[in-house]
Design a protein around this motif. Sequence first.
Motif, PDB file in Angstrom:
ATOM      1  N   ALA A 177       0.822  -1.215   0.000  1.00 36.22           N
ATOM      2  CA  ALA A 177       0.000   0.000   0.000  1.00 36.22           C
ATOM      3  C   ALA A 177       0.852   1.259   0.000  1.00 36.22           C
ATOM      4  O   ALA A 177       0.569   2.207  -0.733  1.00 36.22           O
ATOM      5  N   LYS A 178       1.908   1.286   0.817  1.00 32.74           N
ATOM      6  CA  LYS A 178       2.721   2.503   0.908  1.00 32.74           C
ATOM      7  C   LYS A 178       3.504   2.774  -0.383  1.00 32.74           C
ATOM      8  O   LYS A 178       3.445   3.894  -0.906  1.00 32.74           O
ATOM      9  N   PRO A 179       4.253   1.776  -0.926  1.00 26.37           N
ATOM     10  CA  PRO A 179       4.937   2.085  -2.198  1.00 26.37           C
ATOM     11  C   PRO A 179       3.973   2.434  -3.322  1.00 26.37           C
ATOM     12  O   PRO A 179       4.285   3.255  -4.184  1.00 26.37           O
ATOM     13  N   TYR A 180       2.765   1.829  -3.306  1.00 25.14           N
ATOM     14  CA  TYR A 180       1.748   2.141  -4.319  1.00 25.14           C
ATOM     15  C   TYR A 180       1.276   3.585  -4.166  1.00 25.14           C
ATOM     16  O   TYR A 180       1.190   4.330  -5.148  1.00 25.14           O
ATOM     17  N   ALA A 181       0.992   3.989  -2.923  1.00 26.20           N
ATOM     18  CA  ALA A 181       0.545   5.359  -2.677  1.00 26.20           C
ATOM     19  C   ALA A 181       1.650   6.356  -2.998  1.00 26.20           C
ATOM     20  O   ALA A 181       1.407   7.402  -3.604  1.00 26.20           O
ATOM     21  N   ASP A 182       2.884   6.028  -2.588  1.00 28.21           N
ATOM     22  CA  ASP A 182       4.022   6.915  -2.862  1.00 28.21           C
ATOM     23  C   ASP A 182       4.238   7.067  -4.361  1.00 28.21           C
ATOM     24  O   ASP A 182       4.561   8.156  -4.848  1.00 28.21           O
ATOM     25  N   LEU A 183       4.073   5.961  -5.079  1.00 26.18           N
ATOM     26  CA  LEU A 183       4.255   5.981  -6.532  1.00 26.18           C
ATOM     27  C   LEU A 183       3.239   6.907  -7.182  1.00 26.18           C
ATOM     28  O   LEU A 183       3.577   7.755  -8.012  1.00 26.18           O
ATOM     29  N   LYS A 184       1.977   6.768  -6.795  1.00 23.43           N
ATOM     30  CA  LYS A 184       0.914   7.602  -7.354  1.00 23.43           C
ATOM     31  C   LYS A 184       1.111   9.067  -7.009  1.00 23.43           C
ATOM     32  O   LYS A 184       0.761   9.951  -7.793  1.00 23.43           O
ATOM     33  N   ASP A 185       1.667   9.321  -5.823  1.00 21.52           N
ATOM     34  CA  ASP A 185       1.903  10.702  -5.398  1.00 21.52           C
ATOM     35  C   ASP A 185       3.082  11.339  -6.111  1.00 21.52           C
ATOM     36  O   ASP A 185       3.270  12.549  -6.048  1.00 21.52           O
ATOM     37  N   GLN A 186       3.884  10.517  -6.775  1.00 21.40           N
ATOM     38  CA  GLN A 186       5.129  11.001  -7.369  1.00 21.40           C
ATOM     39  C   GLN A 186       5.042  11.241  -8.868  1.00 21.40           C
ATOM     40  O   GLN A 186       5.804  12.031  -9.416  1.00 21.40           O
ATOM     41  N   VAL A 187       4.116  10.552  -9.555  1.00 18.65           N
ATOM     42  CA  VAL A 187       4.099  10.629 -11.013  1.00 18.65           C
ATOM     43  C   VAL A 187       2.971  11.512 -11.538  1.00 18.65           C
ATOM     44  O   VAL A 187       1.916  11.634 -10.916  1.00 18.65           O
ATOM     45  N   PHE A 188       3.230  12.118 -12.682  1.00 22.84           N
ATOM     46  CA  PHE A 188       2.256  12.945 -13.399  1.00 22.84           C
ATOM     47  C   PHE A 188       2.185  12.381 -14.804  1.00 22.84           C
ATOM     48  O   PHE A 188       3.203  12.277 -15.495  1.00 22.84           O
ATOM     49  N   ARG A 189       0.993  12.001 -15.230  1.00 19.00           N
ATOM     50  CA  ARG A 189       0.872  11.222 -16.447  1.00 19.00           C
ATOM     51  C   ARG A 189       0.316  12.027 -17.630  1.00 19.00           C
ATOM     52  O   ARG A 189      -0.095  13.177 -17.471  1.00 19.00           O
ATOM     53  N   LEU A 190       0.331  11.397 -18.790  1.00 23.60           N
ATOM     54  CA  LEU A 190      -0.151  12.021 -20.020  1.00 23.60           C
ATOM     55  C   LEU A 190      -1.212  11.118 -20.641  1.00 23.60           C
ATOM     56  O   LEU A 190      -1.028   9.905 -20.755  1.00 23.60           O
ATOM     57  N   HIS A 191      -2.333  11.706 -21.019  1.00 27.27           N
ATOM     58  CA  HIS A 191      -3.452  10.962 -21.607  1.00 27.27           C
ATOM     59  C   HIS A 191      -3.918  11.711 -22.849  1.00 27.27           C
ATOM     60  O   HIS A 191      -4.356  12.854 -22.759  1.00 27.27           O
ATOM     61  N   ILE A 192      -3.784  11.072 -24.013  1.00 25.65           N
ATOM     62  CA  ILE A 192      -4.208  11.689 -25.271  1.00 25.65           C
ATOM     63  C   ILE A 192      -5.328  10.850 -25.887  1.00 25.65           C
ATOM     64  O   ILE A 192      -5.193   9.636 -26.036  1.00 25.65           O
ATOM     65  N   LEU A 193      -6.435  11.502 -26.215  1.00 29.53           N
ATOM     66  CA  LEU A 193      -7.568  10.823 -26.847  1.00 29.53           C
ATOM     67  C   LEU A 193      -7.683  11.281 -28.294  1.00 29.53           C
ATOM     68  O   LEU A 193      -7.751  12.490 -28.568  1.00 29.53           O
ATOM     69  N   ALA A 194      -7.720  10.325 -29.196  1.00 32.59           N
ATOM     70  CA  ALA A 194      -7.863  10.634 -30.619  1.00 32.59           C
ATOM     71  C   ALA A 194      -9.308  10.974 -30.956  1.00 32.59           C
ATOM     72  O   ALA A 194     -10.242  10.615 -30.232  1.00 32.59           O
ATOM     73  N   ASN A 195      -9.487  11.655 -32.058  1.00 38.92           N
ATOM     74  CA  ASN A 195     -10.831  12.023 -32.509  1.00 38.92           C
ATOM     75  C   ASN A 195     -11.674  10.778 -32.788  1.00 38.92           C
ATOM     76  O   ASN A 195     -12.858  10.730 -32.455  1.00 38.92           O
ATOM     77  N   SER A 196     -11.050   9.760 -33.408  1.00 43.08           N
ATOM     78  CA  SER A 196     -11.761   8.519 -33.734  1.00 43.08           C
ATOM     79  C   SER A 196     -10.735   7.400 -33.867  1.00 43.08           C
ATOM     80  O   SER A 196      -9.536   7.613 -33.688  1.00 43.08           O
ATOM     81  N   ASP A 197     -11.205   6.205 -34.217  1.00 44.39           N
ATOM     82  CA  ASP A 197     -10.302   5.087 -34.436  1.00 44.39           C
ATOM     83  C   ASP A 197      -9.850   4.978 -35.890  1.00 44.39           C
ATOM     84  O   ASP A 197      -9.186   4.007 -36.276  1.00 44.39           O
ATOM     85  N   GLY A 198     -10.216   5.969 -36.704  1.00 41.02           N
ATOM     86  CA  GLY A 198      -9.774   5.982 -38.092  1.00 41.02           C
ATOM     87  C   GLY A 198      -8.263   6.076 -38.185  1.00 41.02           C
ATOM     88  O   GLY A 198      -7.604   6.618 -37.296  1.00 41.02           O
ATOM     89  N   VAL A 199      -7.696   5.570 -39.251  1.00 37.46           N
ATOM     90  CA  VAL A 199      -6.238   5.530 -39.421  1.00 37.46           C
ATOM     91  C   VAL A 199      -5.627   6.925 -39.326  1.00 37.46           C
ATOM     92  O   VAL A 199      -4.634   7.141 -38.615  1.00 37.46           O
ATOM     93  N   GLU A 200      -6.203   7.900 -40.026  1.00 38.82           N
ATOM     94  CA  GLU A 200      -5.645   9.254 -40.018  1.00 38.82           C
ATOM     95  C   GLU A 200      -5.716   9.884 -38.626  1.00 38.82           C
ATOM     96  O   GLU A 200      -4.772  10.557 -38.190  1.00 38.82           O
ATOM     97  N   ASP A 201      -6.832   9.669 -37.922  1.00 40.19           N
ATOM     98  CA  ASP A 201      -6.970  10.241 -36.578  1.00 40.19           C
ATOM     99  C   ASP A 201      -5.998   9.595 -35.603  1.00 40.19           C
ATOM    100  O   ASP A 201      -5.455  10.275 -34.710  1.00 40.19           O
ATOM    101  N   GLN A 202      -5.764   8.302 -35.754  1.00 41.66           N
ATOM    102  CA  GLN A 202      -4.814   7.622 -34.879  1.00 41.66           C
ATOM    103  C   GLN A 202      -3.380   8.069 -35.183  1.00 41.66           C
ATOM    104  O   GLN A 202      -2.557   8.234 -34.269  1.00 41.66           O
TER     105      GLN A 202
END
Length: 211
Positions: A33-58
């Motif tokens: 629990a502690k290393p898991y909580a410490d890990l979450k408190d330490q990282v800042f992530r990146l999330h990118i959502l595409a317009n669609s699943d089409g080849v060009e959008d991906q």
Amino acid sequence: MKTERIQKNLRYFGVIGALLLATALLYFTWECAKPYADLKDQVFRLHILANSDGVEDQQLKLAVRDDILPAAKEMFTQIDLQAFPGETTAMKTAAAARTMIAQLSDAAQQSVYAHGSTQTAAVMVAYEKFPVKQYADLTMPAGYYWCLKIVLGSGQGKNWWCVLYPPLCISPASAKESFDEAQLELLNQPEKYQFRLAILDWFERWKQHHK
């Protein structure tokens, strides 16, 4: 009378057994629990959502990723995180990112235009659920993380997830230096903690649902 006494004893031992099982489960889970909580408190992530699943959008999603990663890395290396409010590194990084939304939005939108699209690129700071993801030989557990979220167009396409800080997206080897021994064990041996992480993830989802 004898039957009632037996039933009473069975209920009593059943309660004791349940309490012992719950105590053992909590102790078993607490190890990670502690290393898991410490890990979450330490990282800042990146999330990118595409317009669609089409080849060009991906393809556009990946192109924006390739452009935004070095731009974001340069911005974050030029700031002092300790100057921003927050109890954890992740919260401080989120606070810093909020001050750079205009620059990050401009960088993402210019990337979209540069690749021949007129889609919008909405950039925001969010706290949201991430699935299990592997980066080189490290496996980031599922859970809720602070992140920079980029939504291209309608945002209905497949996601792309990574760790912006420390820079696992760009340099996994150097990013390892940001984690302590317990956190690295968690990242290197996820199968060892799979059941316990599932319990912690369920508890985190329960907390988010009851906020």
